[in-house]
Scaffold this active site. Structure first.
Site, PDB file in Angstrom:
ATOM      1  N   GLY A  12      34.283  33.614  31.785  1.00  0.00           N
ATOM      2  CA  GLY A  12      35.006  34.073  30.131  1.00  0.00           C
ATOM      3  C   GLY A  12      35.280  33.988  29.360  1.00  0.00           C
ATOM      4  N   ASP A  60      27.980  33.942  36.842  1.00  0.00           N
ATOM      5  CA  ASP A  60      29.464  35.077  37.699  1.00  0.00           C
ATOM      6  C   ASP A  60      30.180  34.731  38.333  1.00  0.00           C
ATOM      7  OD1 ASP A  60      29.617  37.613  38.875  1.00  0.00           O
ATOM      8  OD2 ASP A  60      27.818  38.165  39.417  1.00  0.00           O
ATOM      9  N   SER A 142      48.727  38.104  35.158  1.00  0.00           N
ATOM     10  CA  SER A 142      48.852  38.651  34.126  1.00  0.00           C
ATOM     11  C   SER A 142      50.182  39.412  33.621  1.00  0.00           C
ATOM     12  CB  SER A 142      47.734  39.777  33.999  1.00  0.00           C
ATOM     13  OG  SER A 142      49.000  40.765  33.114  1.00  0.00           O
ATOM     14  N   TYR A 155      43.732  46.398  38.834  1.00  0.00           N
ATOM     15  CA  TYR A 155      44.074  45.050  38.079  1.00  0.00           C
ATOM     16  C   TYR A 155      44.936  44.725  38.596  1.00  0.00           C
ATOM     17  CZ  TYR A 155      44.658  42.491  34.568  1.00  0.00           C
ATOM     18  OH  TYR A 155      44.689  41.753  32.911  1.00  0.00           O
TER      19      TYR A 155
HETATM   20  N1  LIG Z   1      44.634  40.588  26.424  1.00  0.00           N
HETATM   21  C1  LIG Z   1      45.276  40.765  27.115  1.00  0.00           C
HETATM   22  O1  LIG Z   1      45.950  41.794  26.970  1.00  0.00           O
HETATM   23  C2  LIG Z   1      45.510  40.328  28.504  1.00  0.00           C
HETATM   24  C3  LIG Z   1      46.720  40.412  29.175  1.00  0.00           C
HETATM   25  C4  LIG Z   1      47.132  39.249  29.856  1.00  0.00           C
HETATM   26  C5  LIG Z   1      45.658  38.641  31.131  1.00  0.00           C
HETATM   27  N2  LIG Z   1      44.606  38.688  30.577  1.00  0.00           N
HETATM   28  C6  LIG Z   1      43.835  38.613  31.534  1.00  0.00           C
HETATM   29  O2  LIG Z   1      42.946  37.717  30.444  1.00  0.00           O
HETATM   30  C7  LIG Z   1      41.625  37.534  30.681  1.00  0.00           C
HETATM   31  C8  LIG Z   1      40.454  37.152  29.581  1.00  0.00           C
HETATM   32  O3  LIG Z   1      40.867  38.576  29.208  1.00  0.00           O
HETATM   33  P1  LIG Z   1      40.002  39.203  28.068  1.00  0.00           P
HETATM   34  O4  LIG Z   1      41.505  40.597  26.750  1.00  0.00           O
HETATM   35  O5  LIG Z   1      39.605  38.560  26.752  1.00  0.00           O
HETATM   36  O6  LIG Z   1      39.164  40.017  28.369  1.00  0.00           O
HETATM   37  P2  LIG Z   1      37.783  40.365  27.972  1.00  0.00           P
HETATM   38  O7  LIG Z   1      37.296  41.540  29.191  1.00  0.00           O
HETATM   39  O8  LIG Z   1      37.932  40.670  26.245  1.00  0.00           O
HETATM   40  O9  LIG Z   1      37.147  39.378  27.791  1.00  0.00           O
HETATM   41  C9  LIG Z   1      36.814  39.006  29.763  1.00  0.00           C
HETATM   42  C10 LIG Z   1      35.727  37.876  30.049  1.00  0.00           C
HETATM   43  O10 LIG Z   1      35.455  37.900  31.225  1.00  0.00           O
HETATM   44  C11 LIG Z   1      33.533  38.353  31.244  1.00  0.00           C
HETATM   45  N3  LIG Z   1      33.438  38.731  33.152  1.00  0.00           N
HETATM   46  C12 LIG Z   1      34.360  39.602  33.467  1.00  0.00           C
HETATM   47  N4  LIG Z   1      33.572  39.335  34.449  1.00  0.00           N
HETATM   48  C13 LIG Z   1      32.448  38.462  34.925  1.00  0.00           C
HETATM   49  C14 LIG Z   1      32.139  38.181  35.500  1.00  0.00           C
HETATM   50  N5  LIG Z   1      31.753  38.631  36.968  1.00  0.00           N
HETATM   51  N6  LIG Z   1      31.635  36.920  35.696  1.00  0.00           N
HETATM   52  C15 LIG Z   1      31.871  35.963  34.223  1.00  0.00           C
HETATM   53  N7  LIG Z   1      32.017  36.531  33.257  1.00  0.00           N
HETATM   54  C16 LIG Z   1      32.675  37.485  33.793  1.00  0.00           C
HETATM   55  C17 LIG Z   1      33.386  38.946  30.617  1.00  0.00           C
HETATM   56  O11 LIG Z   1      32.389  39.251  30.185  1.00  0.00           O
HETATM   57  C18 LIG Z   1      34.188  38.836  29.245  1.00  0.00           C
HETATM   58  O12 LIG Z   1      33.447  37.842  28.112  1.00  0.00           O
HETATM   59  C19 LIG Z   1      41.141  38.120  31.516  1.00  0.00           C
HETATM   60  O13 LIG Z   1      41.506  37.650  32.761  1.00  0.00           O
HETATM   61  C20 LIG Z   1      42.666  39.573  31.219  1.00  0.00           C
HETATM   62  O14 LIG Z   1      42.873  40.162  33.055  1.00  0.00           O
HETATM   63  C21 LIG Z   1      44.562  39.909  29.153  1.00  0.00           C
END
Ligand SMILES: NC(=O)c1ccc[n+]([C@@H]2O[C@H](COP(=O)([O-])OP(=O)(O)OC[C@H]3O[C@@H](n4cnc5c(N)ncnc54)[C@H](O)[C@@H]3O)[C@@H](O)[C@H]2O)c1
Length: 252
Positions: A12, A60, A142, A155
């Protein structure tokens, strides 16, 4: 530099937090593989512009062969894999809703990416770590799981599973000196959060900040220090843990 000569895969890594982890790991000297369904060219350009080493890889995480191919690409480019940051998730694109109205396909794909995706990436990377008798895996859970976020049960459940996976795998891999930890952030204002919260974003920001001991919203830069620490030798006797980076919303 705390990660000199280390090789890190960040899933990601195309945007949001994953991109920030790539930049921070490279700044500490790691060669980084930014892997995502999306194009990671911007991440790689940012790392290189700052003087770091990075390559992009299509990934993926729900597909075991794709995970194996990314590990092979990392080994071909940089020789090994020392650090795996399991950050990819279905998050921004998910729709919230009452638990009994979540489409079954969304439930299944959330588990396939957020839970099985981590299992797949670990299966691919651990053999490389075992060869060197060391490694650090950081799984992104999270606050949603620990607090019990309602109206996004797929989620919330998937991120709870990440904590169980982290604990069980840490015990399994300890004898190989591979550490497995998780971080559990509260909401950070990434593109993903903006999409996930939709028109409830401003209200959610206020509610989240007011429930914290440190009353401001979490920023991307607040997370990278914990990720770097877990990836580095500085945390060498820490494994199986979930570290809340949530401004003190819950205390474990
Ligand atoms: N942003 C927040 O507030 C927050 C809070 C707690 C946890 N998180 C976790 O942090 C991580 C990143 O969050 P973010 O806000 O940057 O999310 P985001 O949705 O902006 O980024 C997630 C990335 O994962 C990639 N992705 C999705 N499915 C995929 C797959 N099958 N294979 C490869 N890549 C894949 C997407 O293309 C994207 O670039 C996630 O695990 C999210 O659950 C985020």
């Amino acid at each position: 530099m705390r990660l000199k000569d280390k090789v890190a895969i960040v899933t990601g890594g195309a945007r949001g937090l994953g991109r920030a982890y790539c930049e921070a790991l490279a700044k500490e000297g790691a060669a980084v593989v930014a892997a995502d369904l999306r194009d990671c060219a911007e991440t790689v350009a940012a790392v290189k512009a700052a003087g770091g080493k990075a390559i992009a890889a299509e990934l993926d995480v729900a597909n075991a062969e794709s995970c194996a191919a990314v590990v092979a690409k990392a080994v071909q480019a940089f020789g090994t894999v020392d650090i795996l940051i399991n950050n990819a998730a279905r998050y921004g694109d998910l729709k919230g809703g009452k638990f009994d109205q979540i489409p079954e396909a969304d439930w299944d794909s959330t588990m396939a990416v957020n839970v099985k995706g981590i299992w797949n990436c670990c299966k691919a990377a651990v053999p490389e770590m075992k060869k060197r008798g060391q490694g650090s895996i950081v799984n992104i859970s999270s606050l949603a799981a620990v607090f019990g976020l309602p109206f996004a049960l797929h989620y919330t459940t998937s991120k709870g599973a990440v904590i169980g996976l982290t604990r069980g795998l840490a015990r399994e891999l300890g004898r190989d000196w591979i550490r497995v930890n998780a971080i559990a952030p509260s909401a950070v204002l990434t593109e993903g959060t903006t999409e996930f919260m939709g028109d409830k974003l401003e209200r959610a920001k206020q509610v989240i900040a007011s429930g914290q001991t440190l009353q401001r919203n979490l920023e991307t830069g607040d997370l990278v220090g914990t990720v770097i620490w877990l990836a580095s030798e500085e945390s060498r006797f820490v494994t199986g843990q979930t570290i809340m980076v949530d401004g003190g919303t819950v205390y474990l």
